[in-house]
Design a protein around this motif. Structure first.
Motif, PDB file in Angstrom:
ATOM      1  N   VAL A 481       0.830  -1.196   0.000  1.00  0.00           N
ATOM      2  CA  VAL A 481       0.000   0.000   0.000  1.00  0.00           C
ATOM      3  C   VAL A 481       0.871   1.255   0.000  1.00  0.00           C
ATOM      4  O   VAL A 481       0.647   2.191  -0.787  1.00  0.00           O
ATOM      5  N   ALA A 482       1.883   1.274   0.878  1.00  0.00           N
ATOM      6  CA  ALA A 482       2.770   2.436   0.940  1.00  0.00           C
ATOM      7  C   ALA A 482       3.529   2.611  -0.375  1.00  0.00           C
ATOM      8  O   ALA A 482       3.713   3.740  -0.861  1.00  0.00           O
ATOM      9  N   ARG A 483       3.972   1.509  -0.963  1.00  0.00           N
ATOM     10  CA  ARG A 483       4.695   1.563  -2.242  1.00  0.00           C
ATOM     11  C   ARG A 483       3.798   2.119  -3.344  1.00  0.00           C
ATOM     12  O   ARG A 483       4.224   2.976  -4.146  1.00  0.00           O
ATOM     13  N   ASP A 484       2.558   1.655  -3.384  1.00  0.00           N
ATOM     14  CA  ASP A 484       1.629   2.136  -4.409  1.00  0.00           C
ATOM     15  C   ASP A 484       1.346   3.622  -4.240  1.00  0.00           C
ATOM     16  O   ASP A 484       1.261   4.370  -5.239  1.00  0.00           O
ATOM     17  N   GLU A 485       1.191   4.070  -3.000  1.00  0.00           N
ATOM     18  CA  GLU A 485       0.941   5.492  -2.766  1.00  0.00           C
ATOM     19  C   GLU A 485       2.135   6.332  -3.214  1.00  0.00           C
ATOM     20  O   GLU A 485       1.968   7.382  -3.848  1.00  0.00           O
ATOM     21  N   ARG A 486       3.343   5.855  -2.876  1.00  0.00           N
ATOM     22  CA  ARG A 486       4.545   6.599  -3.285  1.00  0.00           C
ATOM     23  C   ARG A 486       4.679   6.624  -4.800  1.00  0.00           C
ATOM     24  O   ARG A 486       4.965   7.676  -5.401  1.00  0.00           O
ATOM     25  N   THR A 487       4.472   5.490  -5.440  1.00  0.00           N
ATOM     26  CA  THR A 487       4.598   5.410  -6.899  1.00  0.00           C
ATOM     27  C   THR A 487       3.578   6.309  -7.589  1.00  0.00           C
ATOM     28  O   THR A 487       3.890   7.004  -8.566  1.00  0.00           O
ATOM     29  N   ARG A 488       2.346   6.293  -7.091  1.00  0.00           N
ATOM     30  CA  ARG A 488       1.308   7.133  -7.682  1.00  0.00           C
ATOM     31  C   ARG A 488       1.663   8.610  -7.538  1.00  0.00           C
ATOM     32  O   ARG A 488       1.458   9.407  -8.467  1.00  0.00           O
ATOM     33  N   LEU A 489       2.201   8.976  -6.380  1.00  0.00           N
ATOM     34  CA  LEU A 489       2.594  10.362  -6.146  1.00  0.00           C
ATOM     35  C   LEU A 489       3.716  10.766  -7.090  1.00  0.00           C
ATOM     36  O   LEU A 489       3.698  11.855  -7.692  1.00  0.00           O
TER      37      LEU A 489
END
Length: 497
Positions: A481-489
């Motif tokens: 979840v944290a990785r996806d949020e960072r990647t999306r940002l």
């Protein structure tokens, strides 16, 4: 009440006020004493009687409006559009087809939202009936003890908080944006009639209130406030207010009513509803198990089906001779009982049990979690008070941040989550929350760092390890979840660049 109260009231006048409320309105002792104290203080201040408990009790005894004002402070008017969508699905798929069968296609459906607060529930009922073709064949009423809430309901202006439910999108076609709020279209607003009613009083059912001969009653999360005697009286009046064939729907935490009035209990996948049977009608509502009202004599057989098909053992009546009724195991008290109540969704019981344990930070966290499902603002206040008593309790700071974030108070939420991280720098869920807060405040670089930290902390744990304060979420999933949020940002930033 005073001898049983587990909380140390700062003035005996509060207990005397609550004793009067219990006698006049049938309310239970408060599950969260600090919130009750605040509510009484606010009500007294509005009358210019701060700290004058003798004068205030006299006012409560002689002025019904003052008592109503206090009842609003001691109860929670939490609501939003299409809250508990399974209840509305039940009305659509079970109640309305049965009414058509009993009453015919031209029947005018009469529905009542008891304890309607600011109006979202009766307006949701009106929209449902419009969807089902009852636009010109409905009478929907909403009543409440709060005249201020009824005034807001009549104005029908709402914010995003009223649209937070999963099915609230059904209201969108009828809501017109006006700044940061939405005004309900007249085609819905004009179909609902509002009026004052105190359910604890014996002035209903009555044609004068329009509370009689009803096909459908929603009385959800109201009975939880009443003591046993008041529940029994209200249950009898609810049964009397229903037309034959009518249905009552209560809230998931409300007490069972089958022992107080001759309802037929309908067991559904989501809980129970109550039916006032039509004499001679043996047709059962589709796909429901029915537990009829008690038979006239213990030996008279109960007809649960129109055919003589075999019955599952669980719904057969007990044999007539029952010499001894084994005692049910006592419900656990204390923190363990509060946790069990929280797990089964009994928010008021969880708050009541945990609220008595003011010296235990774990109990305070349980009380806050329970209150968050009832009244987010009350939960914020309770959390702040608990955090003052337990300044090193990281869970309370994290819960405070989560509640404030849900209310859109970003700066306060950021301060609370940073306090949690000061107490526990390796709290992965707090870093993840900080990332969300900073992103909403346009601090892209700070959000990226927070997401990366959350990802790194979770990556150091075995993937199946439950993460502290993540409500059972595993480290591998939270890292993703944290990785996806960072990647999306980062992708968003690259697109903008």
């Amino acid at each position: 009440m005073s001898s049983d109260a587990p909380w140390n009231w700062r003035h005996p006048g509060y207990v005397l006020v609550l004793d009067l409320v219990a006698a006049r309105a049938g309310l239970l002792p408060p599950s969260c004493p600090p919130a009750a104290v605040e509510g009484i203080d606010r009500a007294m201040a509005r009358l210019g009687l701060s700290n004058n408990f003798d004068a205030y009790r006299t006012r409560l005894e002689t002025d019904p409006a003052a008592l109503d004002d206090l009842l609003v402070e001691l109860t929670i008017g939490e609501t939003y559009f299409f809250r508990n969508p399974e209840h509305f699905d039940f009305v659509r798929h079970e109640v309305l087809p049965n009414l058509r069968r009993l009453r015919g296609e031209g029947h005018v459906v009469r529905a009542w939202s008891a304890g309607c607060a600011s109006g979202e529930e009766p307006y949701s009922l009106a929209v449902l009936l419009m969807e089902e073709g009852y636009g010109e064949r409905m009478e929907v009423r909403g009543t409440d003890v709060s005249r201020a809430a009824l005034a807001r309901a009549s104005v029908a202006s709402y914010g995003d908080w009223s649209l937070r439910g999963t099915d609230a999108g059904r209201m969108r076609p009828f809501l017109h944006p006006e700044g940061k709020r939405y005004t309900l279209a007249p085609e819905v607003r004009d179909r609902v009639h509002f009026g004052y009613l105190n359910l604890a009083e014996d002035s209903w059912p009555s044609p004068a209130h329009g509370i009689w001969g009803l096909d459908l009653i929603f009385c959800r999360n109201v009975l939880i406030y009443f003591n046993r005697g008041t529940i029994e009286a209200v249950a009898r009046r609810l049964h009397a207010a229903l037309a034959e064939g009518g249905v009552l729907i209560t809230g998931p935490s409300d007490p069972p009513l089958g022992e107080y009035a001759p309802f037929e209990t309908l067991v559904t996948d989501w809980g129970i509803a109550y039916h006032r049977p039509t004499p001679g009608d043996t047709t059962r509502l589709h796909s429901l198990r029915r537990f009829p009202a008690p038979a006239p004599t213990p030996l008279e057989p109960l007809r649960l089906e129109p055919t003589p098909a075999p019955r599952p053992p669980a719904v057969l009546p007990p044999p007539p001779p029952v010499p001894v009724t084994p005692a049910l195991p006592a419900e656990p008290e204390g923190l363990e009982g509060a946790k069990q109540a929280l797990a089964r969704g009994d928010w008021h019981e969880a708050a009541r049990l945990a609220g008595a344990l003011v010296e235990e930070p774990g109990a305070a966290a349980v009380a806050v979690r329970a209150l968050a499902n009832l009244d987010p603002l009350a939960a914020v206040r309770a959390c702040a008070e608990a955090a003052e008593r337990h300044p090193l309790a990281v869970e309370l700071r994290y819960l405070e941040a989560m509640l404030l974030l849900g209310l859109g108070r970003l700066q306060e939420s950021e301060r609370a989550v940073r306090q949690a991280l000061y107490l526990e720098p390796s709290l992965a869920v707090a870093h993840l929350m900080l990332g969300h807060i900073l992103r909403r405040q346009k601090d892209t670089e700070g959000a990226r760092r927070a997401f990366r930290t959350a990802e790194s902390l979770c990556a150091t744990l075995p993937p199946d390890t439950p993460v502290f304060l993540a409500d059972g979420e595993r480290a591998g999933r939270l890292a993703q979840v944290a990785r996806d949020e960072r990647t999306r940002l980062e992708a968003h930033e690259e697109t903008r660049g």
